[in-house]
Structures are given as C-alpha cells and as structure tokens.
Design a protein around this motif. Sequence first.
Motif, mmCIF file in Angstrom:
data_model
loop_
_atom_site.group_PDB
_atom_site.id
_atom_site.type_symbol
_atom_site.label_atom_id
_atom_site.label_comp_id
_atom_site.label_asym_id
_atom_site.label_seq_id
_atom_site.Cartn_x
_atom_site.Cartn_y
_atom_site.Cartn_z
ATOM 1 N N GLU A 255 -5.545 -10.457 10.755
ATOM 2 C CA GLU A 255 -4.295 -10.482 11.525
ATOM 3 C C GLU A 255 -4.555 -10.190 13.000
ATOM 4 O OE1 GLU A 255 -1.078 -11.293 10.737
ATOM 5 O OE2 GLU A 255 -1.924 -11.977 8.845
ATOM 6 N N ARG A 256 -5.513 -9.304 13.278
ATOM 7 C CA ARG A 256 -5.852 -8.976 14.666
ATOM 8 C C ARG A 256 -6.396 -10.221 15.375
ATOM 9 N NH1 ARG A 256 -8.263 -4.498 13.816
ATOM 10 N NH2 ARG A 256 -6.596 -3.189 14.605
ATOM 11 N N ALA B 209 0.843 -1.197 0.000
ATOM 12 C CA ALA B 209 0.000 0.000 0.000
ATOM 13 C C ALA B 209 0.877 1.245 0.000
ATOM 14 C CB ALA B 209 -0.900 0.002 1.227
ATOM 15 N N VAL B 210 0.281 2.366 -0.404
ATOM 16 C CA VAL B 210 1.036 3.618 -0.448
ATOM 17 C C VAL B 210 1.202 4.183 0.964
ATOM 18 C CG1 VAL B 210 1.048 5.983 -1.307
ATOM 19 C CG2 VAL B 210 0.315 4.128 -2.790
ATOM 20 N N SER B 211 0.107 4.246 1.719
ATOM 21 C CA SER B 211 0.191 4.783 3.075
ATOM 22 C C SER B 211 -0.470 3.821 4.050
ATOM 23 C CB SER B 211 -0.478 6.157 3.147
ATOM 24 O OG SER B 211 -1.875 6.013 2.963
ATOM 25 N N VAL B 212 -0.367 4.123 5.331
ATOM 26 C CA VAL B 212 -0.950 3.273 6.363
ATOM 27 C C VAL B 212 -2.469 3.213 6.199
ATOM 28 C CG1 VAL B 212 -1.265 3.020 8.859
ATOM 29 C CG2 VAL B 212 0.935 3.736 7.958
ATOM 30 N N ASP B 213 -3.067 4.309 5.758
ATOM 31 C CA ASP B 213 -4.523 4.351 5.572
ATOM 32 C C ASP B 213 -4.985 3.445 4.433
ATOM 33 O OD1 ASP B 213 -4.557 6.255 7.584
ATOM 34 O OD2 ASP B 213 -4.403 7.924 6.164
ATOM 35 N N ASP B 214 -4.116 3.133 3.496
ATOM 36 C CA ASP B 214 -4.478 2.325 2.326
ATOM 37 C C ASP B 214 -4.364 0.823 2.559
ATOM 38 O OD1 ASP B 214 -4.897 4.688 0.971
ATOM 39 O OD2 ASP B 214 -2.903 4.708 0.068
ATOM 40 N N VAL B 215 -3.846 0.400 3.699
ATOM 41 C CA VAL B 215 -3.705 -1.031 3.987
ATOM 42 C C VAL B 215 -5.105 -1.632 4.112
ATOM 43 C CG1 VAL B 215 -2.822 -2.731 5.621
ATOM 44 C CG2 VAL B 215 -1.489 -0.703 5.100
ATOM 45 N N ASP B 216 -5.306 -2.803 3.538
ATOM 46 C CA ASP B 216 -6.607 -3.468 3.506
ATOM 47 C C ASP B 216 -7.128 -3.728 4.920
ATOM 48 O OD1 ASP B 216 -8.830 -4.811 2.601
ATOM 49 O OD2 ASP B 216 -7.770 -6.714 2.267
ATOM 50 N N ARG C 84 1.010 -4.049 17.603
ATOM 51 C CA ARG C 84 1.483 -4.974 16.555
ATOM 52 C C ARG C 84 0.812 -4.685 15.213
ATOM 53 N NH1 ARG C 84 1.753 -10.796 19.773
ATOM 54 N NH2 ARG C 84 3.354 -10.152 21.265
ATOM 55 N N MET C 85 -0.464 -4.334 15.235
ATOM 56 C CA MET C 85 -1.171 -4.013 13.986
ATOM 57 C C MET C 85 -0.628 -2.722 13.376
ATOM 58 S SD MET C 85 -3.265 -6.392 13.281
ATOM 59 C CE MET C 85 -2.023 -7.474 13.923
ATOM 60 N N ALA C 86 -0.329 -1.749 14.227
ATOM 61 C CA ALA C 86 0.253 -0.501 13.723
ATOM 62 C C ALA C 86 1.616 -0.755 13.096
ATOM 63 C CB ALA C 86 0.362 0.517 14.857
ATOM 64 N N LYS C 87 2.394 -1.618 13.715
ATOM 65 C CA LYS C 87 3.713 -1.963 13.174
ATOM 66 C C LYS C 87 3.573 -2.689 11.844
ATOM 67 C CE LYS C 87 7.877 -4.597 14.188
ATOM 68 N NZ LYS C 87 8.492 -5.577 15.077
ATOM 69 N N LEU C 88 2.628 -3.625 11.763
ATOM 70 C CA LEU C 88 2.398 -4.369 10.523
ATOM 71 C C LEU C 88 1.944 -3.440 9.401
ATOM 72 C CD1 LEU C 88 2.218 -7.150 9.131
ATOM 73 C CD2 LEU C 88 -0.158 -7.253 9.905
ATOM 74 N N LEU D 286 5.212 4.794 2.035
ATOM 75 C CA LEU D 286 5.698 6.077 2.537
ATOM 76 C C LEU D 286 6.313 5.978 3.931
ATOM 77 C CD1 LEU D 286 2.856 8.434 1.276
ATOM 78 C CD2 LEU D 286 5.086 7.989 0.237
ATOM 79 N N GLU D 287 6.051 4.904 4.641
ATOM 80 C CA GLU D 287 6.602 4.724 5.991
ATOM 81 C C GLU D 287 7.908 3.934 5.993
ATOM 82 O OE1 GLU D 287 5.244 6.219 8.598
ATOM 83 O OE2 GLU D 287 3.697 7.023 7.277
ATOM 84 N N GLN D 288 8.275 3.368 4.856
ATOM 85 C CA GLN D 288 9.483 2.547 4.763
ATOM 86 C C GLN D 288 10.738 3.411 4.874
ATOM 87 O OE1 GLN D 288 9.893 -0.952 3.943
ATOM 88 N NE2 GLN D 288 7.804 -0.940 4.744
ATOM 89 N N PRO D 289 11.798 2.875 5.480
ATOM 90 C CA PRO D 289 13.074 3.600 5.432
ATOM 91 C C PRO D 289 13.604 3.565 3.997
ATOM 92 C CG PRO D 289 13.312 1.533 6.625
ATOM 93 C CD PRO D 289 11.871 1.674 6.293
ATOM 94 N N PHE D 290 14.115 4.698 3.529
ATOM 95 C CA PHE D 290 14.583 4.813 2.149
ATOM 96 C C PHE D 290 15.815 3.931 1.955
ATOM 97 C CE2 PHE D 290 16.857 7.496 -1.135
ATOM 98 C CZ PHE D 290 16.117 7.013 -2.181
ATOM 99 N N VAL D 291 15.885 3.243 0.825
ATOM 100 C CA VAL D 291 16.937 2.261 0.570
ATOM 101 C C VAL D 291 18.323 2.912 0.526
ATOM 102 C CG1 VAL D 291 17.806 0.596 -1.112
ATOM 103 C CG2 VAL D 291 15.383 0.728 -0.668
ATOM 104 N N LYS D 292 18.438 4.046 -0.127
ATOM 105 C CA LYS D 292 19.753 4.688 -0.279
ATOM 106 C C LYS D 292 20.218 5.387 0.990
ATOM 107 C CE LYS D 292 19.659 5.582 -5.248
ATOM 108 N NZ LYS D 292 19.686 6.662 -6.247
#
Length: 141
Positions: free
Chosen positions: A28-29, A14-21, A53-57, A64-70
Amino acid sequence: DLAMQIAASPTVTAVSVDDVDPEFLAKEREIEMGKEDLKSKPENIREKMVEGRMAKLAKEMALLEQPFVKDTTKSVGELVKEAIAATGENIKVRRFDRFNLGEGLEKRQDDFAAEVAAQTKMAAPPKKEEKKEEKKEEKKE
C-alpha cells in the motif's frame, strides 16, 4: 458486543494496529507513493503524508481502534477497558475469525434445460410398442 462489532466491520482484519500485515502495508505504501496527487510534493512531505495515510489505513483495519457500533463516542479498546474495570478480570482480545454466510460452499451449477429434459424423459408415458407387446403376452396366457 465484540462479535457484533466484528460482523458490522468487514474491513477489520487484525486485532490491533501492530497485528496488521506488514507486507500489505508495504504494498500500500508503494501504491500511495506512486499516486498523482503526491508526485508534485517534495520528498520529505510526501513521506510524511504517506505515513499518515498508512497509519489511518492500519487504524481502520484494527479491531481495537474501531469506533464501537452501539456507542460511537468510544472505541472498542475503551469498551474492553471498561469491561476490565467492571469485572476485575483481565480481558484480552487475542484473535477472531469472521464467517460469512455461504462462504466456502460450492455453488451448484444447474443446467435448467438438461434438468427439464431429464424429467420429461422419466415422466413420459411408455411407448405404444411396449403396450402392444404387453397385450400380446396377456392374450397368450
């Protein structure tokens, strides 16, 4: 850079946390609530732990929440904000698609033994009877 980030993060869906299914998060809960390590805890503490745990998942699944690779000191969201500041344009990531090499292609199921048998039949020399018939025809002419 964003395409490289998406390719390097197979868990991102997903793009953002709000977009997660939300259905996925609900399943999962339920799974998290049934785990052995939480059964001995009081109900209110268990709820808080599961929410964490759900917030972390959800955060792991959001681009957008991922650490940037470079540069792992900043997130992809911060990278987008820096690009907005540098260019003066409004940049938004609305969606993305991931393509894996070979995905969607049907794998050929070859029967090696049948293939060899077919090739040997085609490459086999003509039978002796056929040669004799050809010689007889030549003699008659």
